[in-house]
Design a protein around this motif. Sequence first.
Motif, PDB file in Angstrom:
ATOM      1  N   ARG A 147       0.639  -1.044   0.134  1.00 58.51           N
ATOM      2  CA  ARG A 147       0.015  -0.198   0.322  1.00 58.51           C
ATOM      3  C   ARG A 147       0.500   1.273  -0.042  1.00 58.51           C
ATOM      4  O   ARG A 147       2.149   1.048   0.623  1.00 58.51           O
ATOM      5  CB  ARG A 147      -0.914   0.188   0.661  1.00 58.51           C
ATOM      6  N   ALA A 148       0.725   2.632  -0.605  1.00 58.89           N
ATOM      7  CA  ALA A 148       1.292   3.413  -1.193  1.00 58.89           C
ATOM      8  C   ALA A 148       0.497   4.389  -0.222  1.00 58.89           C
ATOM      9  O   ALA A 148      -0.062   4.848  -1.152  1.00 58.89           O
ATOM     10  CB  ALA A 148       1.475   3.615  -1.848  1.00 58.89           C
ATOM     11  N   VAL A 149       0.917   5.453   0.706  1.00 55.78           N
ATOM     12  CA  VAL A 149       0.442   6.435   1.000  1.00 55.78           C
ATOM     13  C   VAL A 149       1.177   7.855   0.237  1.00 55.78           C
ATOM     14  O   VAL A 149       2.061   8.157   1.290  1.00 55.78           O
ATOM     15  CB  VAL A 149       0.178   6.927   1.944  1.00 55.78           C
ATOM     16  N   TRP A 150       0.662   8.612  -0.215  1.00 57.07           N
ATOM     17  CA  TRP A 150       1.292   9.979  -0.466  1.00 57.07           C
ATOM     18  C   TRP A 150       1.414  11.217   0.235  1.00 57.07           C
ATOM     19  O   TRP A 150       0.335  11.603   0.554  1.00 57.07           O
ATOM     20  CB  TRP A 150       1.112  10.239  -2.320  1.00 57.07           C
TER      21      TRP A 150
ATOM     22  N   SER B 296      -4.308  -3.356   7.896  1.00 55.27           N
ATOM     23  CA  SER B 296      -3.384  -2.803   9.725  1.00 55.27           C
ATOM     24  C   SER B 296      -2.177  -2.396   9.599  1.00 55.27           C
ATOM     25  O   SER B 296      -2.207  -1.522  10.608  1.00 55.27           O
ATOM     26  CB  SER B 296      -3.677  -4.475  10.580  1.00 55.27           C
ATOM     27  N   GLU B 297      -1.549  -2.039   9.030  1.00 56.78           N
ATOM     28  CA  GLU B 297       0.263  -1.544   9.287  1.00 56.78           C
ATOM     29  C   GLU B 297       0.145  -0.286   8.578  1.00 56.78           C
ATOM     30  O   GLU B 297       0.156   0.353   9.312  1.00 56.78           O
ATOM     31  CB  GLU B 297       1.213  -2.640   9.032  1.00 56.78           C
ATOM     32  N   THR B 298      -1.200  -0.182   7.279  1.00 59.88           N
ATOM     33  CA  THR B 298      -1.007   1.004   7.169  1.00 59.88           C
ATOM     34  C   THR B 298      -1.895   1.853   7.767  1.00 59.88           C
ATOM     35  O   THR B 298      -1.986   3.087   8.243  1.00 59.88           O
ATOM     36  CB  THR B 298      -1.275   1.255   5.615  1.00 59.88           C
TER      37      THR B 298
ATOM     38  N   PRO C 126      -3.809   6.962  10.261  1.00 57.99           N
ATOM     39  CA  PRO C 126      -5.374   6.307  10.331  1.00 57.99           C
ATOM     40  C   PRO C 126      -6.335   7.636   9.437  1.00 57.99           C
ATOM     41  O   PRO C 126      -7.285   7.460   9.378  1.00 57.99           O
ATOM     42  CB  PRO C 126      -5.568   6.820  11.984  1.00 57.99           C
ATOM     43  N   ARG C 127      -5.681   8.286   9.090  1.00 59.68           N
ATOM     44  CA  ARG C 127      -6.787   9.520   7.970  1.00 59.68           C
ATOM     45  C   ARG C 127      -6.057  10.062   6.879  1.00 59.68           C
ATOM     46  O   ARG C 127      -4.660  10.674   7.078  1.00 59.68           O
ATOM     47  CB  ARG C 127      -6.341  10.971   8.629  1.00 59.68           C
ATOM     48  N   THR C 128      -6.380   9.692   6.710  1.00 62.32           N
ATOM     49  CA  THR C 128      -6.005   9.473   4.780  1.00 62.32           C
ATOM     50  C   THR C 128      -7.164  10.190   3.914  1.00 62.32           C
ATOM     51  O   THR C 128      -8.320  10.176   4.433  1.00 62.32           O
ATOM     52  CB  THR C 128      -5.480   8.579   4.015  1.00 62.32           C
TER      53      THR C 128
END
Length: 372
Positions: free
Chosen positions: A234-237, A330-332, A337-339
């Motif tokens: 999973r990628a979060v920018w 789960s780790e992401t 917690p807020r994206t």
Amino acid sequence: MSTASSSTVERAFRAALYAETDTALDAGASMLAADPATDGELAERGREFVASAWRRGWQPADLVRIVRRELDEAHTRLVSALIRSQVPYDRPRGPRWTAQLDELTQDDPARTDRFSYATCVLELYRLLLRLPSLELLDEHEPTARTSGGHQPRTLGRIRALLAKAEATNFPEEAEALTAKAQELTARYSIDEALLAAEAPAKDAPGAWRIGVEPPYEQAKAVLLDAVATANHCRAVWNEPFGFSTVVGFAADLEVVELLYTSLLVQATHAMTQAETAQRAGGRKRTKTFRQSFLAAYAHRIGTRLATAAETQVTDELLPVLASREVAVTSETDRMFPRTTTTRLRGVSDEAGWSEGARAADRAQVGARPRLP
């Protein structure tokens, strides 16, 4: 360090680090330039700023990236030198941290006149002082488990194939090389998943930050997200700081970075060729053409990777991958917690979109092999 020089540094910091004006910066730089005895303490305070950044979740590559983005090359050389000088005072770190240190420029900052140098130092320290906290990453990242040395050799072959794909001027050769690299990538991920199933307690998701820098960073972030998703990550920018945090298992994280980098190089090469053809037809180079090209490229690559991932996994492997999927998600969620979601902007050039989609088709990444 003498009390007098310490007092000079403190006065310079009070004048320059907490104010935005050039006048305040000049005042602080003048104090430091007039007192050569402050050099030692100034370097020590710089190491303290770097150590403080580490405690707030930053890593070497992150610092260099933000300094390069916000300031200029002189500041980049200065922060690299500071990071190197702080290493003897730091605690042991993980292999990825060490790799980031190895990539630092070895060029020391150019010393011109004392006032200019002091100004550069204060500008850098002001930026470091104001950095916010980031998500803490595991600094002792789990390395991919091996079976008789097979996995490291596989990664070496993947790197070699992608390097050849990036270097060739022949689209058909690049397609074949990239397809083979993705085939090995899929096998590598499957092997690691099966090893994890045999000893699940020894493996857990980690997170890497991968640079996603201007220009056209939105499209690049979409491409990285597509590659990450197809490889069980999973990628979060983080747009303001120019990176995405990719969460996944160690083996998958490594191939995500490899494949994303290769695809981005191939996309840039294909885009340059497409622009050359456009100019030959009388059209000028435009920003919207490039933005639309990369957006289409990312979208098409994502579609193809997703299709391959959905259709090529065997029933025997599904429980293992499902368990790892739950762990990664789960780790992401724990880390972020807020994206929010964002939409691509500036995608309005039809020719750019068509050329980008065709380039993605040429950068065929192959299908995931089924287990025997």
